[in-house]
Enzyme design. Sequence first.
Site, short mmCIF file in Angstrom:
data_model
loop_
_atom_site.label_atom_id
_atom_site.label_comp_id
_atom_site.label_asym_id
_atom_site.label_seq_id
_atom_site.Cartn_x
_atom_site.Cartn_y
_atom_site.Cartn_z
N ARG A 87 0.82 -1.16 -0.05
CA ARG A 87 0.01 0.11 -0.03
C ARG A 87 0.91 1.34 -0.05
O ARG A 87 1.81 1.40 0.66
CB ARG A 87 -0.91 0.17 1.23
CG ARG A 87 -2.16 -1.00 0.97
CD ARG A 87 -2.88 -0.56 2.34
NE ARG A 87 -2.83 -1.36 3.42
CZ ARG A 87 -2.42 -0.68 4.64
NH1 ARG A 87 -2.33 0.68 4.44
NH2 ARG A 87 -1.91 -1.33 5.70
N LYS A 230 -9.33 -1.53 1.31
CA LYS A 230 -8.96 -0.42 2.07
C LYS A 230 -9.52 0.88 1.54
O LYS A 230 -9.56 1.78 2.31
CB LYS A 230 -7.43 -0.43 2.52
CG LYS A 230 -6.84 -1.58 3.07
CD LYS A 230 -7.84 -1.94 4.34
CE LYS A 230 -7.27 -3.15 5.27
NZ LYS A 230 -6.56 -4.09 5.02
N SER A 271 -1.31 -4.34 9.80
CA SER A 271 -1.08 -5.29 8.99
C SER A 271 0.10 -6.21 9.40
O SER A 271 1.19 -5.67 9.91
CB SER A 271 -0.91 -4.58 7.65
OG SER A 271 -1.86 -3.80 7.49
N CYS A 273 0.58 -8.44 11.74
CA CYS A 273 1.04 -8.69 13.08
C CYS A 273 0.26 -9.87 13.61
O CYS A 273 -0.03 -9.91 14.85
CB CYS A 273 0.62 -7.38 13.91
SG CYS A 273 1.43 -5.87 13.54
N LYS A 275 -2.95 -11.06 12.56
CA LYS A 275 -4.38 -10.83 12.70
C LYS A 275 -4.93 -12.31 11.93
O LYS A 275 -5.98 -12.79 12.60
CB LYS A 275 -4.80 -9.57 12.00
CG LYS A 275 -6.36 -9.45 11.70
CD LYS A 275 -6.60 -7.98 11.77
CE LYS A 275 -7.50 -7.33 10.79
NZ LYS A 275 -6.74 -6.99 9.60
N SER A 277 -3.72 -14.97 11.44
CA SER A 277 -3.32 -16.33 11.94
C SER A 277 -3.90 -16.44 13.31
O SER A 277 -4.48 -17.70 13.65
CB SER A 277 -1.74 -16.50 12.28
OG SER A 277 -1.34 -15.24 13.00
N ASP A 290 -10.32 -9.45 8.14
CA ASP A 290 -9.69 -8.25 7.95
C ASP A 290 -10.61 -6.94 8.07
O ASP A 290 -10.17 -5.88 8.67
CB ASP A 290 -9.15 -7.98 6.34
CG ASP A 290 -8.36 -6.81 6.24
OD1 ASP A 290 -7.41 -6.58 7.07
OD2 ASP A 290 -8.23 -6.16 5.04
N ASN A 370 5.80 -9.31 1.27
CA ASN A 370 4.39 -9.05 1.18
C ASN A 370 3.70 -9.69 0.18
O ASN A 370 2.63 -9.35 -0.16
CB ASN A 370 4.20 -7.51 1.08
CG ASN A 370 2.65 -7.21 1.56
OD1 ASN A 370 2.17 -7.47 2.46
ND2 ASN A 370 2.26 -6.06 0.81
C1 OXD Z 1 -3.41 -4.77 4.92
C2 OXD Z 1 -4.21 -5.82 4.16
O1 OXD Z 1 -2.31 -4.42 4.21
O2 OXD Z 1 -4.99 -6.35 4.82
O3 OXD Z 1 -3.85 -4.36 5.75
O4 OXD Z 1 -3.91 -6.10 3.09
MN MN Z 2 -5.57 -5.39 6.61
#
Ligand code: OXD
Ligand code: MN
Length: 595
Positions: A87, A230, A271, A273, A275, A277, A290, A370
């Site tokens: 991003r 997003k 992102s 961290c 989430k 998993s 998400d 990524n």
């Molecule tokens: C992020 C994603 O970057 O969920 O937050 O892809």
């Molecule tokens: Mn995200």
Amino acid sequence: MEKYLKLLKTKCNQENYQKLIGLNNPALLDFVGEYVGLCNPLSVFVRSDSAEDAQYIRNKAKELGEEKQLAIGGHTVHFDGPHDQARDKQRTKFLLSKGENLGSDINSIDREKGITEIQGLLKGTMAGKEMFVLFLCLGPIDSDFSIYALQITDSAYVAHSEDILYRSAYEAFKKKESEIEFFRFVHSAGELENNVSKNTDKRRVYIDLCENIVWTTNSQYAGNTVGLKKLALRLAIRKADEKAWLAEHMFVMGIGGVNNRKTYFTGAFPSACGKTSTCMVEGESIVGDDIAYLRKKEGKLFAVNVERGIFGIIRDVNPQNDPLIWQALTTSGEVIFSNVLAKDGIPYWLDDGKVHPDKETDSTIFPHPNARYTIRLKTLKNCDPKLENPEGVEVKGIIYGGRDSQAWPSIFESFDWKHGLITIAASLESETTAATLGKQGVRKFNPMANLDFLSIPLERYIKNYLQFAKDLAHPPAIFGVNYFLRNENGDYLSAIEDKRVWLKWMELRVHKEIEAIESPIGFLPRYEDLKRLFKQVLGKDYSESNYQKEFNLRIDENLAKVERIIEIYKTKVADAPKILFEILEEQKKRLQEKN
Ligand code: OXD
Ligand code: MN
């Protein structure tokens, strides 16, 4: 409307033209017509909800070379350009009318100037290409949560990703005719070279909150281009602000308890961290990984997953840590891999536990940290049956977690809603990762893990949250987790699978079936409970010395953290609520008294 009909007729074949006309929505036709006129595509494909149309898009992605077939049926790989792998926060801007102010942390540009610039970049950009027009829905269709969306793109990969990730809503548009309100996203990958966006220096993501339109150009990376992800979150935050609900960067999951009880939680993590998993742990069920919308009904809190798929980080996915994702990624079914290393039809990624072939000279950057996978939730064994429930699921607990090597213990619970909101959610910090462009490992303030997407000033967002719980009969419990606490040698103090125990502890706390220890930052688990849960959930002996290391509160580090947060709110956030400082000062005092 009349002015575009002739143009649309020349760009659409009979079938696609009928699909557009059949919507009976002059404003929508005008919008599509305007962008057909501006971007000048060779042809226009209009996606209905049919299986044939979905197949058409999958085929196009391969024909155009945006995706390549891998060895397993239904699996493809897509590559973004070397400078287009995350991003782009810097070039993502809100268009602001004169006199409007979102606060200094939010990137913006004068509205007139922004529109002129982006329209200039989009002019003629689809020459020789096909335009895809998609009708989609954020949240389950026909629910109080639903927000409809129109996506225009010249990328079959983007269209394919959206097909996997969101509910198709052509029929819903048709039913509602011109009554329908919808978000609008316009994307062009811009000029391509070797199938990737060439002019990434001219990459732009411009967001118009007045008209609910987002334009992206000169990018392919899904975090910049897939409008419903997003980009829609930013529009939704503004909408939520007006109508007193919440649009959040959160997973939604069910946690099992005694007598087949299932308790739903949401969780916000920056992102990369932990989430995905967390909501994908073995033994529990996933509603979404998400983005969630949260609404109140009759004094209770409900959440839905805005999406129906996962655009997940693939790094570290291996059969031990993520058996369910591993299975989805290694058996036939619809999967798009992106920015992995692909050789002889096999995808490779960082820490996949496989021996990697030598990298091809033309893909030396891959696998990227990524790198991602895109899948449907329905293909997962642990997909929660309430995914499509129009009512959503009732939320009893909210989890916040960041990448914090020093201060927070592995798991703790706030004293109450306000305390959790201010000292956990609004105090969230995390070390940066590869999900956004820029240096990694830098500590960043990221309240509610939602800072990147805020379209209202932070102080207003926090005030909304404080208000939000007022008419909830039992506000959800708020927890903090930290999977990244390290010892003095830099080793992590908890194992990847330990989060399964933390989830069970939280479930028991929500039902008040377990005691806890009061500390200056909130409630901490008791050793005997964790010992029993480690045995029960993981078959592991959990030693008292491990417990001490994880839960002996690090007073100095937590004090330093509160002081840092107070400073941020004092100096960087105009008009932060008084109560925020009161609660932080009280926490500071409790910590000082222990020192
Ligand atoms: C992020 C994603 O970057 O969920 O937050 O892809
Ligand atoms: Mn995200």
